[in-house]
Design a protein around this motif. Structure first.
Motif, mmCIF file in Angstrom:
data_model
loop_
_atom_site.group_PDB
_atom_site.id
_atom_site.type_symbol
_atom_site.label_atom_id
_atom_site.label_comp_id
_atom_site.label_asym_id
_atom_site.label_seq_id
_atom_site.Cartn_x
_atom_site.Cartn_y
_atom_site.Cartn_z
ATOM 1 N N GLU A 157 0.830 -1.217 0.000
ATOM 2 C CA GLU A 157 0.000 0.000 0.000
ATOM 3 C C GLU A 157 0.861 1.262 0.000
ATOM 4 O O GLU A 157 0.561 2.243 0.675
ATOM 5 N N THR A 158 1.945 1.238 -0.749
ATOM 6 C CA THR A 158 2.799 2.420 -0.893
ATOM 7 C C THR A 158 3.091 2.665 -2.370
ATOM 8 O O THR A 158 2.850 1.803 -3.221
ATOM 9 N N VAL A 159 3.629 3.845 -2.653
ATOM 10 C CA VAL A 159 4.020 4.212 -4.011
ATOM 11 C C VAL A 159 5.516 4.468 -4.007
ATOM 12 O O VAL A 159 6.041 5.165 -3.138
ATOM 13 N N ARG A 160 6.190 3.884 -4.983
ATOM 14 C CA ARG A 160 7.638 4.050 -5.092
ATOM 15 C C ARG A 160 7.976 4.478 -6.512
ATOM 16 O O ARG A 160 7.423 3.941 -7.484
ATOM 17 N N SER A 161 8.887 5.434 -6.633
ATOM 18 C CA SER A 161 9.296 5.904 -7.951
ATOM 19 C C SER A 161 10.598 5.242 -8.372
ATOM 20 O O SER A 161 11.570 5.192 -7.604
ATOM 21 N N PHE A 162 10.611 4.719 -9.583
ATOM 22 C CA PHE A 162 11.809 4.200 -10.229
ATOM 23 C C PHE A 162 12.042 5.090 -11.443
ATOM 24 O O PHE A 162 11.498 4.848 -12.523
ATOM 25 N N THR A 192 -15.825 -6.294 -15.018
ATOM 26 C CA THR A 192 -16.963 -5.433 -15.339
ATOM 27 C C THR A 192 -16.934 -4.147 -14.524
ATOM 28 O O THR A 192 -17.322 -3.079 -15.010
ATOM 29 N N ASP A 193 -16.419 -4.242 -13.303
ATOM 30 C CA ASP A 193 -16.394 -3.082 -12.409
ATOM 31 C C ASP A 193 -15.163 -2.192 -12.584
ATOM 32 O O ASP A 193 -15.137 -1.078 -12.049
ATOM 33 N N VAL A 194 -14.135 -2.666 -13.288
ATOM 34 C CA VAL A 194 -12.886 -1.888 -13.336
ATOM 35 C C VAL A 194 -12.484 -1.431 -14.733
ATOM 36 O O VAL A 194 -11.628 -0.552 -14.876
ATOM 37 N N ILE A 195 -13.072 -2.002 -15.770
ATOM 38 C CA ILE A 195 -12.770 -1.555 -17.127
ATOM 39 C C ILE A 195 -13.204 -0.101 -17.281
ATOM 40 O O ILE A 195 -14.302 0.280 -16.873
ATOM 41 N N ARG A 237 -11.759 -2.485 -2.343
ATOM 42 C CA ARG A 237 -10.528 -1.699 -2.197
ATOM 43 C C ARG A 237 -9.612 -1.914 -3.391
ATOM 44 O O ARG A 237 -9.062 -0.949 -3.946
ATOM 45 N N ILE A 238 -9.434 -3.177 -3.791
ATOM 46 C CA ILE A 238 -8.613 -3.473 -4.961
ATOM 47 C C ILE A 238 -9.222 -2.836 -6.210
ATOM 48 O O ILE A 238 -8.523 -2.210 -7.015
ATOM 49 N N LYS A 239 -10.532 -2.974 -6.371
ATOM 50 C CA LYS A 239 -11.189 -2.398 -7.549
ATOM 51 C C LYS A 239 -10.949 -0.903 -7.628
ATOM 52 O O LYS A 239 -10.704 -0.353 -8.706
ATOM 53 N N GLY A 255 -2.332 -4.741 -1.589
ATOM 54 C CA GLY A 255 -2.480 -6.069 -1.017
ATOM 55 C C GLY A 255 -3.607 -6.854 -1.657
ATOM 56 O O GLY A 255 -4.602 -6.294 -2.122
ATOM 57 N N VAL A 256 -3.428 -8.176 -1.686
ATOM 58 C CA VAL A 256 -4.465 -9.079 -2.196
ATOM 59 C C VAL A 256 -4.722 -10.178 -1.168
ATOM 60 O O VAL A 256 -3.912 -10.410 -0.271
ATOM 61 N N SER A 257 -5.871 -10.840 -1.324
ATOM 62 C CA SER A 257 -6.236 -11.933 -0.430
ATOM 63 C C SER A 257 -5.744 -13.255 -1.018
ATOM 64 O O SER A 257 -6.300 -13.762 -1.992
ATOM 65 N N HIS A 258 -4.683 -13.794 -0.427
ATOM 66 C CA HIS A 258 -4.066 -15.018 -0.932
ATOM 67 C C HIS A 258 -3.315 -15.662 0.225
ATOM 68 O O HIS A 258 -2.923 -14.976 1.174
ATOM 69 N N ASP A 259 -3.113 -16.969 0.158
ATOM 70 C CA ASP A 259 -2.520 -17.681 1.299
ATOM 71 C C ASP A 259 -0.989 -17.585 1.284
ATOM 72 O O ASP A 259 -0.281 -18.574 1.136
ATOM 73 N N ALA A 260 -0.519 -16.371 1.430
ATOM 74 C CA ALA A 260 0.913 -16.091 1.523
ATOM 75 C C ALA A 260 1.122 -15.100 2.659
ATOM 76 O O ALA A 260 0.163 -14.604 3.259
ATOM 77 N N ALA A 261 2.390 -14.809 2.968
ATOM 78 C CA ALA A 261 2.699 -13.983 4.143
ATOM 79 C C ALA A 261 2.100 -12.583 4.042
ATOM 80 O O ALA A 261 1.397 -12.129 4.956
#
Length: 264
Positions: free
Chosen positions: A106-111, A204-207, A152-154, A120-126
């Motif tokens: 949940e941050t923004v980084r400039s390269f 459908t909700d994000v296009i 939130r992701i949408k 963040g997403v909901s997945h079975d990882a740390a």
């Protein structure tokens, strides 16, 4: 001043994606062997030694299998959040301190001229997270390995010019397939993977008005097929009045072959 990308590989057996601007070149995940990663870069006519870093989404092997050897071979910085570093570091081999960097969720980084936002997403990882890339007014989203697509992701990914979006499994193929029930239950859970049907509903909700390409990604080797995923998503989007083939196009990804390097 173009933003370009290629889905180098995508599927349950390995994932990697390349993003570039005129001054920056980044790799997202390296879930294949170091040798295969080098071959994929050759196919898109790019030199991995010119990469500015590897962004890691989470610690599952289909996303980090080649991260350690690839980073050491080409002396590349690795970016991941703290929990992901803790979960994956023992599987990477020795990484020099000057190649280890934190990129918090949940941050923004400039390269350089490329702005990267992690979400963040909901997945079975740390602490799994994916990325939005912005350059010169263009927006590219990578969103896979999601049990479900939250509001939130949408809100974060809505209106991208191009999406690389999970379409992991066909529900019927998964239900009648060879996987044991505990694995099926994990895939179907809120920390598993998005089905073809759910991918279409979320899209459908994000296009947005400027969306031109959607790449269906992270297809299961056992529980999906390219044609089935594309047809299921296309039919659902058409039923919702979305302009498939007019406003935007659907594209396949492959577990072993890169997509063409494309301007966003």
């Amino acid at each position: 001043m173009a933003l370009r990308f290629s889905v180098l590989a995508s599927g349950s057996t390995g994932n990697a994606m390349y993003v570039e601007t005129p001054t920056q070149r980044l790799l997202v995940d390296a879930g294949l062997s170091g040798k295969k990663m080098d071959e994929l870069f050759q196919e898109i006519d790019r030199d991995p030694k010119e990469l500015d870093g590897i962004l890691v989404t989470h610690e599952h092997s289909d996303h980090i299998k080649g991260v350690g050897i690839f980073a050491r071979r080409h002396k590349l910085p690795i970016y991941a959040n703290e929990k992901t570093w803790n979960a994956m570091e023992s599987n990477l081999g020795t990484i020099p301190v000057d190649q280890k960097f934190h990129f918090n969720m949940e941050t923004v980084r400039s390269f350089g001229d490329l702005e990267v936002e992690s979400f963040g997403v909901s997945h079975d990882a740390a602490e799994p997270m994916f990325y939005v890339f912005r350059h010169n007014g263009r927006k590219l989203v990578i969103a896979t390995d999601m049990g479900y697509v939250s509001d939130r992701i949408k809100g974060t990914i809505k209106g991208a010019d191009m999406f690389v979006f999970e379409s992991n499994h066909d529900l019927n193929m998964l239900r009648i397939g060879r996987y044991p029930w505990n694995v099926k239950r994990r895939i179907l859970s809120d920390v598993g993977h998005v089905s073809n049907e759910d991918a279409a509903l979320a899209l459908t909700d994000v296009i947005g008005d400027t969306t031109s390409r959607i790449y269906l990604a992270h297809l299961s080797l056992d529980n999906n097929m390219k044609d089935l995923a594309r047809l299921t998503v296309e039919q659902s989007l058409r039923e919702q009045g979305m302009g498939v083939g007019e406003q935007f196009e659907l594209y396949d990804t492959d577990p072993l072959k890169p997509t063409a390097l494309t301007v966003v």
